[in-house]
Design a protein around this motif. Structure first.
Motif, PDB file in Angstrom:
ATOM      1  N   MET A   1       1.544  -0.880  -0.323  1.00 55.91           N
ATOM      2  CA  MET A   1       0.559   0.112   0.087  1.00 55.91           C
ATOM      3  C   MET A   1       0.480   1.031  -0.299  1.00 55.91           C
ATOM      4  O   MET A   1       1.326   1.087   0.442  1.00 55.91           O
ATOM      5  N   ASP A   2       0.530   2.343  -1.084  1.00 54.84           N
ATOM      6  CA  ASP A   2       1.281   3.448  -0.729  1.00 54.84           C
ATOM      7  C   ASP A   2       0.853   4.583  -0.014  1.00 54.84           C
ATOM      8  O   ASP A   2      -0.089   5.458  -0.236  1.00 54.84           O
ATOM      9  N   TRP A   3       1.362   4.301   1.863  1.00 52.67           N
ATOM     10  CA  TRP A   3       1.267   4.591   3.115  1.00 52.67           C
ATOM     11  C   TRP A   3       1.390   6.455   2.383  1.00 52.67           C
ATOM     12  O   TRP A   3       0.960   7.313   3.146  1.00 52.67           O
ATOM     13  N   HIS A   4       2.765   6.851   1.716  1.00 48.18           N
ATOM     14  CA  HIS A   4       3.071   8.159   1.496  1.00 48.18           C
ATOM     15  C   HIS A   4       2.525   9.151   0.763  1.00 48.18           C
ATOM     16  O   HIS A   4       2.209   9.455   1.339  1.00 48.18           O
ATOM     17  N   GLY A   5       1.923   8.077  -0.234  1.00 46.69           N
ATOM     18  CA  GLY A   5       0.701   8.871  -1.274  1.00 46.69           C
ATOM     19  C   GLY A   5      -0.189   9.455  -0.499  1.00 46.69           C
ATOM     20  O   GLY A   5      -0.152  10.404  -0.884  1.00 46.69           O
ATOM     21  N   GLN A   6      -1.008   7.954   0.276  1.00 47.26           N
ATOM     22  CA  GLN A   6      -2.157   8.680   0.086  1.00 47.26           C
ATOM     23  C   GLN A   6      -2.059   9.637   0.902  1.00 47.26           C
ATOM     24  O   GLN A   6      -3.205  10.360   1.745  1.00 47.26           O
ATOM     25  N   GLY A   7      -0.740   9.078   2.386  1.00 45.03           N
ATOM     26  CA  GLY A   7      -0.920  10.616   3.511  1.00 45.03           C
ATOM     27  C   GLY A   7      -0.489  12.311   3.232  1.00 45.03           C
ATOM     28  O   GLY A   7      -1.195  12.724   3.511  1.00 45.03           O
ATOM     29  N   ILE A   8      -0.509  11.909   1.587  1.00 42.54           N
ATOM     30  CA  ILE A   8       0.274  12.760   1.441  1.00 42.54           C
ATOM     31  C   ILE A   8      -1.307  13.522   0.573  1.00 42.54           C
ATOM     32  O   ILE A   8      -1.365  15.011   0.322  1.00 42.54           O
ATOM     33  N   ALA A   9      -2.364  12.830  -0.782  1.00 39.80           N
ATOM     34  CA  ALA A   9      -3.617  12.916  -0.432  1.00 39.80           C
ATOM     35  C   ALA A   9      -4.129  13.740   0.733  1.00 39.80           C
ATOM     36  O   ALA A   9      -4.901  14.715  -0.109  1.00 39.80           O
ATOM     37  N   ALA A  10      -4.317  13.325   1.431  1.00 33.82           N
ATOM     38  CA  ALA A  10      -4.924  13.218   3.094  1.00 33.82           C
ATOM     39  C   ALA A  10      -4.960  14.896   3.260  1.00 33.82           C
ATOM     40  O   ALA A  10      -5.315  15.548   3.990  1.00 33.82           O
ATOM     41  N   ALA A  11      -3.478  15.351   3.063  1.00 34.25           N
ATOM     42  CA  ALA A  11      -2.990  16.188   3.724  1.00 34.25           C
ATOM     43  C   ALA A  11      -3.530  17.664   2.546  1.00 34.25           C
ATOM     44  O   ALA A  11      -4.327  18.389   3.529  1.00 34.25           O
ATOM     45  N   ARG A  12      -3.648  17.590   1.454  1.00 39.57           N
ATOM     46  CA  ARG A  12      -3.860  17.884   0.228  1.00 39.57           C
ATOM     47  C   ARG A  12      -4.562  18.151   0.653  1.00 39.57           C
ATOM     48  O   ARG A  12      -6.119  19.328   0.572  1.00 39.57           O
ATOM     49  N   ALA A  13      -5.906  17.338   0.693  1.00 42.45           N
ATOM     50  CA  ALA A  13      -7.492  17.320   1.426  1.00 42.45           C
ATOM     51  C   ALA A  13      -7.748  18.055   2.244  1.00 42.45           C
ATOM     52  O   ALA A  13      -9.238  18.398   2.730  1.00 42.45           O
ATOM     53  N   GLY A  14      -7.042  18.285   2.839  1.00 40.21           N
ATOM     54  CA  GLY A  14      -6.985  18.913   4.692  1.00 40.21           C
ATOM     55  C   GLY A  14      -7.869  17.924   5.608  1.00 40.21           C
ATOM     56  O   GLY A  14      -7.869  18.298   7.057  1.00 40.21           O
ATOM     57  N   ARG A  15      -7.522  16.808   5.373  1.00 36.56           N
ATOM     58  CA  ARG A  15      -7.968  15.809   6.506  1.00 36.56           C
ATOM     59  C   ARG A  15      -6.175  15.358   7.548  1.00 36.56           C
ATOM     60  O   ARG A  15      -6.218  13.872   6.730  1.00 36.56           O
ATOM     61  N   LEU A  16      -6.737  16.161   8.376  1.00 40.21           N
ATOM     62  CA  LEU A  16      -4.865  16.377   8.679  1.00 40.21           C
ATOM     63  C   LEU A  16      -4.981  15.453   9.403  1.00 40.21           C
ATOM     64  O   LEU A  16      -3.518  14.346   9.788  1.00 40.21           O
ATOM     65  N   ASP A  17      -5.974  14.292  10.391  1.00 36.59           N
ATOM     66  CA  ASP A  17      -5.627  13.554  11.479  1.00 36.59           C
ATOM     67  C   ASP A  17      -5.666  12.133  10.613  1.00 36.59           C
ATOM     68  O   ASP A  17      -4.509  11.839  10.801  1.00 36.59           O
ATOM     69  N   GLU A  18      -6.219  11.637   9.128  1.00 32.24           N
ATOM     70  CA  GLU A  18      -5.911  10.720   8.229  1.00 32.24           C
ATOM     71  C   GLU A  18      -4.644  10.773   7.526  1.00 32.24           C
ATOM     72  O   GLU A  18      -4.062   9.531   7.623  1.00 32.24           O
ATOM     73  N   ALA A  19      -4.458  12.273   7.140  1.00 36.53           N
ATOM     74  CA  ALA A  19      -2.828  12.581   6.721  1.00 36.53           C
ATOM     75  C   ALA A  19      -1.480  11.370   7.605  1.00 36.53           C
ATOM     76  O   ALA A  19      -0.634  10.867   7.054  1.00 36.53           O
ATOM     77  N   VAL A  20      -1.802  11.911   9.362  1.00 39.35           N
ATOM     78  CA  VAL A  20      -0.570  11.915  10.306  1.00 39.35           C
ATOM     79  C   VAL A  20      -0.263  10.443  10.394  1.00 39.35           C
ATOM     80  O   VAL A  20       0.098  10.143  10.376  1.00 39.35           O
ATOM     81  N   ALA A  21      -1.876  10.267  10.256  1.00 38.88           N
ATOM     82  CA  ALA A  21      -1.883   8.237  10.730  1.00 38.88           C
ATOM     83  C   ALA A  21      -0.933   7.774   9.341  1.00 38.88           C
ATOM     84  O   ALA A  21      -0.593   6.875   9.427  1.00 38.88           O
ATOM     85  N   LEU A  22      -1.016   7.770   8.309  1.00 40.52           N
ATOM     86  CA  LEU A  22      -0.995   7.788   6.894  1.00 40.52           C
ATOM     87  C   LEU A  22       0.693   7.464   7.010  1.00 40.52           C
ATOM     88  O   LEU A  22       1.221   6.522   6.021  1.00 40.52           O
ATOM     89  N   LEU A  23       1.127   9.177   7.540  1.00 40.14           N
ATOM     90  CA  LEU A  23       2.679   9.212   7.210  1.00 40.14           C
ATOM     91  C   LEU A  23       3.637   8.318   8.209  1.00 40.14           C
ATOM     92  O   LEU A  23       4.508   7.628   8.060  1.00 40.14           O
ATOM     93  N   ARG A  24       2.811   7.930   9.338  1.00 38.58           N
ATOM     94  CA  ARG A  24       3.145   7.232  10.196  1.00 38.58           C
ATOM     95  C   ARG A  24       3.740   5.922   9.398  1.00 38.58           C
ATOM     96  O   ARG A  24       5.059   5.574   9.910  1.00 38.58           O
ATOM     97  N   HIS A  25       2.929   5.751   9.494  1.00 36.06           N
ATOM     98  CA  HIS A  25       2.531   3.887   8.827  1.00 36.06           C
ATOM     99  C   HIS A  25       4.315   3.769   7.268  1.00 36.06           C
ATOM    100  O   HIS A  25       4.456   3.215   7.737  1.00 36.06           O
ATOM    101  N   ALA A  26       3.912   5.594   6.731  1.00 33.19           N
ATOM    102  CA  ALA A  26       4.503   5.284   5.675  1.00 33.19           C
ATOM    103  C   ALA A  26       6.356   5.088   6.053  1.00 33.19           C
ATOM    104  O   ALA A  26       7.427   4.652   5.647  1.00 33.19           O
ATOM    105  N   VAL A  27       6.237   6.219   7.425  1.00 34.72           N
ATOM    106  CA  VAL A  27       7.576   6.222   8.059  1.00 34.72           C
ATOM    107  C   VAL A  27       7.998   4.437   8.791  1.00 34.72           C
ATOM    108  O   VAL A  27       9.429   4.176   8.402  1.00 34.72           O
ATOM    109  N   LYS A  28       7.055   3.515   9.464  1.00 33.74           N
ATOM    110  CA  LYS A  28       7.726   3.031   8.830  1.00 33.74           C
ATOM    111  C   LYS A  28       7.791   1.666   8.108  1.00 33.74           C
ATOM    112  O   LYS A  28       8.322   0.655   8.762  1.00 33.74           O
ATOM    113  N   ALA A  29       7.133   1.687   7.557  1.00 31.35           N
ATOM    114  CA  ALA A  29       7.529   0.941   6.602  1.00 31.35           C
ATOM    115  C   ALA A  29       8.994   1.450   5.304  1.00 31.35           C
ATOM    116  O   ALA A  29       9.268   0.898   4.810  1.00 31.35           O
ATOM    117  N   ALA A  30       8.871   3.131   5.331  1.00 28.37           N
ATOM    118  CA  ALA A  30      10.763   3.222   4.731  1.00 28.37           C
ATOM    119  C   ALA A  30      11.374   3.804   6.230  1.00 28.37           C
ATOM    120  O   ALA A  30      11.302   5.526   5.232  1.00 28.37           O
TER     121      ALA A  30
END
Length: 491
Positions: A1-30
């Protein structure tokens, strides 16, 4: 799953809590991907989670020290955390590697501006514009720095250009400020109105336009604009559970609590209206700074004065003090200029000659204090005025001159001393209001772009019948005014 890309998309849409959660998954993955840490840090900063943002951005730079965006964002986060020294270090590191990085130059200019290092801030804004001539925010900052250095023609030209190139309410507003500093009142009004055309709810321009109306004698419009001051200046209303009084008729049993705001001079100026409130309310009390408590208690015996408002029990309404102008419909016709303060007894000053009290600077906490204050060295001609005994009314300031130092005290003590003087000579500070409120002879040494309450061009004031105004003929130039005052002392 592209945690990083989805996190950036959520941040651009203003869904910041969701974006942080997705980007934390991305950090664990990379965990060694600097870009992922940088994006997480930026998103955390958008949530104002400064410590977490700092940690994420710092980790990004550990992995990729040349990551310019991460370093720029880290500097911004450090500033939000109040660590300007560390922020400056980050910006300077970035600029050592990339001297033409316009955003870093711009941000460093902003930092230097906030520390009132005007010429250094100007240099950074100019460097930002050399790197990117279309950086309108840097041009805007440059215009404001030119104003701070009293280079008004250059400031007008710079702000005119950027306001037209990139129409933004703030640029037009600041152009209005430059026109006002130059005494070009009609141009200032037009610029503030242009800011409001672009943003009708721009509170700062509505407020400042209100002060310009008051300055020009447009009382009704002025007070309406002045009521925007809390929103415009980012100041909270007093925390109160009471109803805010808005001028309506109330039952005679109603009780009003007046909250202080702004400076001590403002409170002295508006205290004259307190007795009028007793005509409308069964009880009136004011929360009063300790330095004014004894003076106000002696001057307004029908008003209760409280050192603090820990308990609002017994009150039905509240009002911020500076709203009295609007709610009472104050105009020049309703100001009689008569004294309203009472001074206590004081030992007679046993000196020969004309006894003159002098105040030459206001509170350093006020943003424009340097424009209203007279550098002490420039007062030197006064010491050669024959037949004058000088007394310092500048408490907390030491001065090496033939000034008799009076004991420190509160405003009641100062009022008692002023009652023994023949004349008070002061810049636009609380002493002007105190002497005027006491009905003592007072000469105001006013800056060229005077505060709204002194209006334009007049030598008298409807606020105080005993006050005479001497004005600068040019901004930041005190020599001519001091010579005029000396001539006045000689007559």
């Amino acid at each position: 799953m592209d945690w990083h890309g989805q996190g950036i998309a959520a941040a651009r849409a203003g869904r910041l809590d969701e974006a942080v959660a997705l980007l934390r998954h991305a950090v664990k993955a990379a965990p060694k991907d600097a870009g992922v840490h940088a994006d997480l840090g930026l998103t955390l900063a958008r949530q104002s989670d400064w410590p977490a943002a700092q940690a994420a951005l710092s980790r990004s730079l550990e992995l990729a020290p040349r990551h310019s965006a991460a370093r720029l964002n880290l500097a911004n986060v450090l500033r939000k955390m109040g660590n300007d020294d560390a922020a400056r270090d980050q910006l300077e590191q970035l600029l050592r590697r990339d001297p033409h990085h316009a955003p870093a130059r711009f941000n460093l200019g902003n930092l230097l501006k906030d520390h009132q290092d005007w010429s250094a801030a100007e240099a950074q804004y100019r460097q930002a514009l050399l790197a990117n001539p279309d950086h309108q925010e840097a041009a805007h900052g440059l215009g404001n720095m030119l104003l701070q250095q009293n280079r008004l023609e250059e400031a007008v030209a710079t702000l005119q250009k950027t306001a037209k190139a990139s129409p933004r309410p703030a640029a037009w507003h600041d152009l209005g400020n430059v026109y006002r500093a130059a005494g070009q009142w009609a141009d200032a009004r037009a610029a503030y109105c242009q800011a409001l055309n672009l943003k009708p709810d721009f509170a700062l321009s509505r407020y400042v336009l209100g002060t310009l109306d008051l300055q020009e004698g447009n009382w009704h419009e002025g007070w309406q604009g002045y009521e925007m001051r809390f929103e415009a200046l980012g100041r909270p209303l007093p925390k109160s559970r009471l109803l805010r009084w808005r001028g309506e008729v109330v039952h005679r049993s109603a009780a009003l609590l007046v909250y202080p705001e702004q400076g001590l001079g403002d409170l002295i100026q508006f205290a004259r209206f307190l007795p009028q409130l007793r005509e409308r309310f069964g009880r009136v009390a004011m929360v009063c700074p300790s330095s004014l408590l004894r003076l106000f208690q002696a001057s307004f015996p029908d008003i209760a004065f409280l050192a603090r408002a820990e308990d609002e029990t017994g009150f039905s309404h509240f009002i911020p003090m500076m709203s009295l102008g609007a709610l009472l419909g104050i105009t020049e016709a309703s100001l009689d200029g008569r004294p309203y303060l009472l001074a206590g007894e004081s030992s007679a000053l046993s000196v020969n000659g004309l006894k003159v009290g002098l105040a030459w600077t206001g509170s350093p906490a006020q943003a424009d204090n340097r424009w209203r204050s007279i550098p002490f060295d420039e007062l030197a001609p006064f010491w050669h005025t024959p037949g004058v005994a000088w007394f310092s009314l500048q408490y907390g300031v030491e001065a090496d001159a033939p000034l008799r130092k009076l004991p420190d005290g509160d405003f009641a003590d100062t009022a008692a001393l002023i009652s023994q003087l023949d004349l008070v000579l002061t810049v636009c500070t609380s002493i002007a209001h105190l002497a005027g409120g006491l009905g003592r002879p007072v000469w105001l040494m006013s800056r060229f772009d005077a505060d709204w309450r002194w209006q334009n061009e007049r030598v008298d004031s409807p606020w105080y019948g005993s006050l005479r105004i001497y004005r600068q003929s040019q901004r930041a130039q005190w020599g001519g005014l001091i010579a005029d005052v000396q001539r006045g002392l000689g007559t």
